[in-house]
Design a protein around this motif. Structure first.
Motif, PDB file in Angstrom:
ATOM      1  N   SER A   1      13.352   5.782   2.669  1.00  0.00           N
ATOM      2  CA  SER A   1      13.715   4.514   3.302  1.00  0.00           C
ATOM      3  C   SER A   1      12.679   3.437   3.005  1.00  0.00           C
ATOM      4  CB  SER A   1      13.914   4.685   4.803  1.00  0.00           C
ATOM      5  OG  SER A   1      12.729   5.069   5.436  1.00  0.00           O
ATOM      6  N   LYS A   2      11.424   3.824   2.826  1.00  0.00           N
ATOM      7  CA  LYS A   2      10.372   2.844   2.532  1.00  0.00           C
ATOM      8  C   LYS A   2      10.575   2.260   1.134  1.00  0.00           C
ATOM      9  CE  LYS A   2       6.195   0.923   2.959  1.00  0.00           C
ATOM     10  NZ  LYS A   2       5.911  -0.141   3.855  1.00  0.00           N
TER      11      LYS A   2
ATOM     12  N   MET B   1       2.227   5.755  -1.162  1.00  0.00           N
ATOM     13  CA  MET B   1       3.023   4.803  -0.434  1.00  0.00           C
ATOM     14  C   MET B   1       2.479   4.751   0.988  1.00  0.00           C
ATOM     15  SD  MET B   1       7.136   4.476  -0.243  1.00  0.00           S
ATOM     16  CE  MET B   1       7.184   5.415  -1.719  1.00  0.00           C
ATOM     17  N   GLN B   2       2.288   3.564   1.465  1.00  0.00           N
ATOM     18  CA  GLN B   2       1.610   3.348   2.733  1.00  0.00           C
ATOM     19  C   GLN B   2       2.531   2.712   3.774  1.00  0.00           C
ATOM     20  OE1 GLN B   2      -1.778   4.111   2.984  1.00  0.00           O
ATOM     21  NE2 GLN B   2      -1.591   3.763   5.172  1.00  0.00           N
ATOM     22  N   LEU B   3       2.575   3.294   4.951  1.00  0.00           N
ATOM     23  CA  LEU B   3       3.251   2.664   6.078  1.00  0.00           C
ATOM     24  C   LEU B   3       2.258   1.742   6.762  1.00  0.00           C
ATOM     25  CD1 LEU B   3       5.055   5.735   7.713  1.00  0.00           C
ATOM     26  CD2 LEU B   3       6.114   3.936   6.349  1.00  0.00           C
ATOM     27  N   SER B   4       2.713   0.575   7.151  1.00  0.00           N
ATOM     28  CA  SER B   4       1.841  -0.335   7.882  1.00  0.00           C
ATOM     29  C   SER B   4       1.621   0.222   9.288  1.00  0.00           C
ATOM     30  CB  SER B   4       2.476  -1.723   7.959  1.00  0.00           C
ATOM     31  OG  SER B   4       3.620  -1.684   8.805  1.00  0.00           O
TER      32      SER B   4
ATOM     33  N   GLU C   1      17.982   3.723  -3.359  1.00  0.00           N
ATOM     34  CA  GLU C   1      18.545   3.183  -4.605  1.00  0.00           C
ATOM     35  C   GLU C   1      17.462   3.000  -5.666  1.00  0.00           C
ATOM     36  OE1 GLU C   1      21.515   2.174  -7.115  1.00  0.00           O
ATOM     37  OE2 GLU C   1      21.797   2.805  -5.049  1.00  0.00           O
ATOM     38  N   ILE C   2      16.344   2.410  -5.270  1.00  0.00           N
ATOM     39  CA  ILE C   2      15.246   2.203  -6.225  1.00  0.00           C
ATOM     40  C   ILE C   2      14.669   3.543  -6.659  1.00  0.00           C
ATOM     41  CG2 ILE C   2      12.873   1.329  -6.447  1.00  0.00           C
ATOM     42  CD1 ILE C   2      13.797  -1.081  -4.781  1.00  0.00           C
ATOM     43  N   TYR C   3      14.464   4.458  -5.703  1.00  0.00           N
ATOM     44  CA  TYR C   3      13.932   5.776  -6.057  1.00  0.00           C
ATOM     45  C   TYR C   3      14.831   6.476  -7.074  1.00  0.00           C
ATOM     46  CZ  TYR C   3      12.702  10.658  -5.884  1.00  0.00           C
ATOM     47  OH  TYR C   3      12.366  11.929  -6.261  1.00  0.00           O
ATOM     48  N   CYS C   4      16.119   6.479  -6.822  1.00  0.00           N
ATOM     49  CA  CYS C   4      17.048   7.169  -7.717  1.00  0.00           C
ATOM     50  C   CYS C   4      17.077   6.538  -9.110  1.00  0.00           C
ATOM     51  CB  CYS C   4      18.445   7.217  -7.101  1.00  0.00           C
ATOM     52  SG  CYS C   4      18.549   8.307  -5.673  1.00  0.00           S
TER      53      CYS C   4
ATOM     54  N   ASP D   1      -0.311   7.134   5.277  1.00  0.00           N
ATOM     55  CA  ASP D   1      -0.148   7.429   3.852  1.00  0.00           C
ATOM     56  C   ASP D   1       0.927   8.508   3.685  1.00  0.00           C
ATOM     57  OD1 ASP D   1      -0.350   8.405   1.208  1.00  0.00           O
ATOM     58  OD2 ASP D   1      -2.480   7.890   1.103  1.00  0.00           O
ATOM     59  N   LEU D   2       2.115   8.082   3.257  1.00  0.00           N
ATOM     60  CA  LEU D   2       3.238   9.020   3.098  1.00  0.00           C
ATOM     61  C   LEU D   2       2.961  10.077   2.041  1.00  0.00           C
ATOM     62  CD1 LEU D   2       6.227   6.555   3.396  1.00  0.00           C
ATOM     63  CD2 LEU D   2       5.955   8.626   4.732  1.00  0.00           C
TER      64      LEU D   2
END
Length: 137
Positions: free
Chosen positions: A122-123, A1-4, A127-130, A34-35
């Protein structure tokens, strides 16, 4: 997962006065936002290199944390509040402190690790992660 670059700059500015998160910020900068790589680095630094089975230390850690945070309405609310106002240092540090103090792992969740986890959740949104990681019934 990438932060801009924009997200990384915003987080760096938001957390500039929060010393416990600086190791996480440094790792994110080293890994160009890169998280996943940053999370792996901090976990390896804390736990050493663990090669047991097929899953990474990061993946197992996220699964263990999942059991504790996906049903935690207090943490969900903190992530929702931060997501609505991502420039708020108090909301972000509140979520970091909450995660660091409430999650029980076989090792302490230090603020740097909690910082990366909060940014990760948060990225992708909690909700989606869970839902995405929910075990099959």
């Amino acid at each position: 997962m990438q932060l801009s670059n924009t997200e990384l700059s915003q987080i760096q500015q938001t957390l500039s006065d929060y010393e416990p998160s600086q190791a996480a910020i440094s790792s994110l900068l080293d890994h160009n936002g890169d998280l996943d790589a940053s999370l792996e680095e901090l976990l390896s630094a804390q736990m050493g290199q663990a090669v047991m089975g097929q899953q990474s230390l990061k993946q197992v850690t996220l699964e263990v944390i999942r059991e504790q945070i996906c049903g935690d309405d207090g943490f969900r609310q903190k992530i929702k509040e931060y997501t609505k106002n991502a420039e708020s240092a108090p909301l972000l540090t509140s979520a970091i402190v909450y995660l660091a103090s409430q999650v029980v792992l076989p090792f302490p969740v230090n603020p740097a690790l909690a910082t990366l986890l909060v940014l990760y959740f948060s990225k992708i949104t909690l909700e989606i992660y869970c839902r995405y990681t929910e075990p099959e019934k």
